[in-house]
Write a protein that holds these residues in place. Structure first.
Motif, PDB file in Angstrom:
ATOM      1  N   ALA A   7      35.899  43.608  52.661  1.00  5.67           N
ATOM      2  CA  ALA A   7      35.791  44.597  51.586  1.00  5.67           C
ATOM      3  C   ALA A   7      36.439  45.914  51.991  1.00  5.67           C
ATOM      4  O   ALA A   7      37.064  46.592  51.165  1.00  5.67           O
ATOM      5  CB  ALA A   7      34.325  44.815  51.217  1.00  5.67           C
ATOM      6  N   VAL A   8      36.314  46.282  53.259  1.00  2.00           N
ATOM      7  CA  VAL A   8      36.968  47.499  53.748  1.00  2.00           C
ATOM      8  C   VAL A   8      38.480  47.340  53.661  1.00  2.00           C
ATOM      9  O   VAL A   8      39.198  48.251  53.228  1.00  2.00           O
ATOM     10  CB  VAL A   8      36.524  47.800  55.197  1.00  2.00           C
ATOM     11  CG1 VAL A   8      37.283  49.003  55.747  1.00  2.00           C
ATOM     12  CG2 VAL A   8      35.025  48.042  55.269  1.00  2.00           C
ATOM     13  N   ALA A  41      30.230  39.672  45.066  1.00  3.16           N
ATOM     14  CA  ALA A  41      29.938  40.420  43.845  1.00  3.16           C
ATOM     15  C   ALA A  41      29.293  41.762  44.166  1.00  3.16           C
ATOM     16  O   ALA A  41      29.632  42.796  43.584  1.00  3.16           O
ATOM     17  CB  ALA A  41      29.036  39.598  42.928  1.00  3.16           C
ATOM     18  N   VAL A  42      28.357  41.744  45.107  1.00  2.00           N
ATOM     19  CA  VAL A  42      27.696  42.991  45.531  1.00  2.00           C
ATOM     20  C   VAL A  42      28.697  43.924  46.193  1.00  2.00           C
ATOM     21  O   VAL A  42      28.746  45.129  45.898  1.00  2.00           O
ATOM     22  CB  VAL A  42      26.535  42.677  46.497  1.00  2.00           C
ATOM     23  CG1 VAL A  42      25.965  43.971  47.103  1.00  2.00           C
ATOM     24  CG2 VAL A  42      25.434  41.908  45.786  1.00  2.00           C
ATOM     25  N   GLY A  48      35.959  44.036  38.725  1.00  2.00           N
ATOM     26  CA  GLY A  48      36.669  42.769  38.625  1.00  2.00           C
ATOM     27  C   GLY A  48      37.963  42.761  39.418  1.00  2.00           C
ATOM     28  O   GLY A  48      38.284  41.777  40.096  1.00  2.00           O
ATOM     29  N   GLN A  49      38.718  43.853  39.344  1.00  2.00           N
ATOM     30  CA  GLN A  49      39.960  43.949  40.101  1.00  2.00           C
ATOM     31  C   GLN A  49      39.690  43.893  41.599  1.00  2.00           C
ATOM     32  O   GLN A  49      40.412  43.227  42.354  1.00  2.00           O
ATOM     33  CB  GLN A  49      40.700  45.243  39.745  1.00  2.00           C
ATOM     34  CG  GLN A  49      41.304  45.248  38.357  1.00  2.00           C
ATOM     35  CD  GLN A  49      41.803  46.623  37.956  1.00  2.00           C
ATOM     36  OE1 GLN A  49      41.336  47.647  38.456  1.00  2.00           O
ATOM     37  NE2 GLN A  49      42.775  46.650  37.045  1.00  2.00           N
ATOM     38  N   TRP A  95      39.637  40.927  46.693  1.00  2.00           N
ATOM     39  CA  TRP A  95      38.792  40.551  47.833  1.00  2.00           C
ATOM     40  C   TRP A  95      38.897  39.053  48.106  1.00  2.00           C
ATOM     41  O   TRP A  95      38.871  38.632  49.266  1.00  2.00           O
ATOM     42  CB  TRP A  95      37.346  40.961  47.540  1.00  2.00           C
ATOM     43  CG  TRP A  95      36.348  40.593  48.587  1.00  2.00           C
ATOM     44  CD1 TRP A  95      36.049  41.290  49.731  1.00  2.00           C
ATOM     45  CD2 TRP A  95      35.491  39.450  48.583  1.00  2.00           C
ATOM     46  NE1 TRP A  95      35.072  40.639  50.444  1.00  2.00           N
ATOM     47  CE2 TRP A  95      34.705  39.506  49.760  1.00  2.00           C
ATOM     48  CE3 TRP A  95      35.306  38.379  47.701  1.00  2.00           C
ATOM     49  CZ2 TRP A  95      33.750  38.535  50.075  1.00  2.00           C
ATOM     50  CZ3 TRP A  95      34.369  37.406  48.010  1.00  2.00           C
ATOM     51  CH2 TRP A  95      33.598  37.492  49.181  1.00  2.00           C
ATOM     52  N   LYS A  96      39.049  38.254  47.049  1.00  2.00           N
ATOM     53  CA  LYS A  96      39.139  36.795  47.188  1.00  2.00           C
ATOM     54  C   LYS A  96      40.556  36.319  47.492  1.00  2.00           C
ATOM     55  O   LYS A  96      40.753  35.137  47.803  1.00  2.00           O
ATOM     56  CB  LYS A  96      38.663  36.104  45.897  1.00  2.00           C
ATOM     57  CG  LYS A  96      37.203  36.318  45.568  1.00  2.00           C
ATOM     58  CD  LYS A  96      36.796  35.487  44.365  1.00  2.00           C
ATOM     59  CE  LYS A  96      37.572  35.861  43.113  1.00  2.00           C
ATOM     60  NZ  LYS A  96      37.183  35.056  41.926  1.00  2.00           N
ATOM     61  N   ASP A  97      41.532  37.191  47.363  1.00  2.00           N
ATOM     62  CA  ASP A  97      42.932  36.806  47.504  1.00  2.00           C
ATOM     63  C   ASP A  97      43.222  36.303  48.928  1.00  2.00           C
ATOM     64  O   ASP A  97      42.783  36.919  49.906  1.00  2.00           O
ATOM     65  CB  ASP A  97      43.809  38.019  47.199  1.00  2.00           C
ATOM     66  CG  ASP A  97      45.285  37.664  47.171  1.00  2.00           C
ATOM     67  OD1 ASP A  97      45.769  37.300  46.098  1.00  2.00           O
ATOM     68  OD2 ASP A  97      45.924  37.741  48.236  1.00  2.00           O
TER      69      ASP A  97
END
Length: 200
Positions: A92-93, A127-128, A147-148, A153-155
């Protein structure tokens, strides 16, 4: 020159050190700060049992004593079937840096820490993480939506970038390479839990 901080938002000693790092950044506003995900328990798969909780509570007590920062012990004790995997939060960072490299990433890092240690949120959940990190960016005027953030993050490229960054972060094998005027009580944690380095 720039300041490099390698840490993990779910490392309690890093949580205790960030206020000192913020103070340093405020004293030297023209010194660029780079944050690297340390990945203390990146990829962990074992469930957090009672022994693991007590181990962490022991560290939390030491950090709280040395820093005065709050900890939500009840949230940790209430967790069931929890895997203490720090890869998602470190990613996430990295995601925040990819979305807005111009933003203050330390504020994102700190928001993720607070979500886990104070608010008792599950910062292994994408999600959090997206809600917390996107909110920290939005408070800085960055127009990223939840959402973006979650999509990036999942990419796969973000996952790969996070893995490379954590490898680089864990390669730091020296204590502070800069005379940081942080509290002496926290200086002892740097060699094992966080790294601060000044590079040219």
């Amino acid at each position: 020159m720039k300041l490099i901080f390698a840490g993990d938002p779910m490392c309690s000693w890093c949580y205790g050190f960030v206020p000192e790092l913020k103070a340093l950044a405020e004293r030297h506003p023209n010194l660029p700060l780079t944050i690297l995900g340390g990945g203390v328990r990146a990829g962990a798969t074992d469930l957090l049992d009672d022994a693991g909780k007590q181990f962490r509570l022991g560290h939390w007590a030491m950090v709280e004593d040395k820093s005065g920062l709050p900890f939500n012990r009840e949230a940790l004790l209430a967790r069931r079937d929890f895997v203490y995997d720090t890869e998602p939060v470190c990613r996430a960072v990295v995601t925040a840096g990819r979305i807005a490299p111009q933003a203050n990433q330390l504020l994102v890092f700190e928001a993720l820490q607070r979500a886990f240690y104070v608010d008792g949120r599950d910062t292994t959940d994408g999600a959090v993480l997206s809600i917390v990190a996107a909110g920290a960016l939005q408070r800085q005027g960055v127009g990223a939506t939840v959402g973006q953030f979650h999509d990036l993050w999942k990419d796969p490229e973000t996952i790969a970038a996070a893995a490379a960054e954590m490898q680089h972060g864990t390669n730091f094998n020296r204590p502070a390479a800069i005379e940081v005027t942080c509290a002496e009580r926290l200086r002892q944690c740097l060699p094992n839990h966080a790294r601060v380095e000044l590079t040219k």
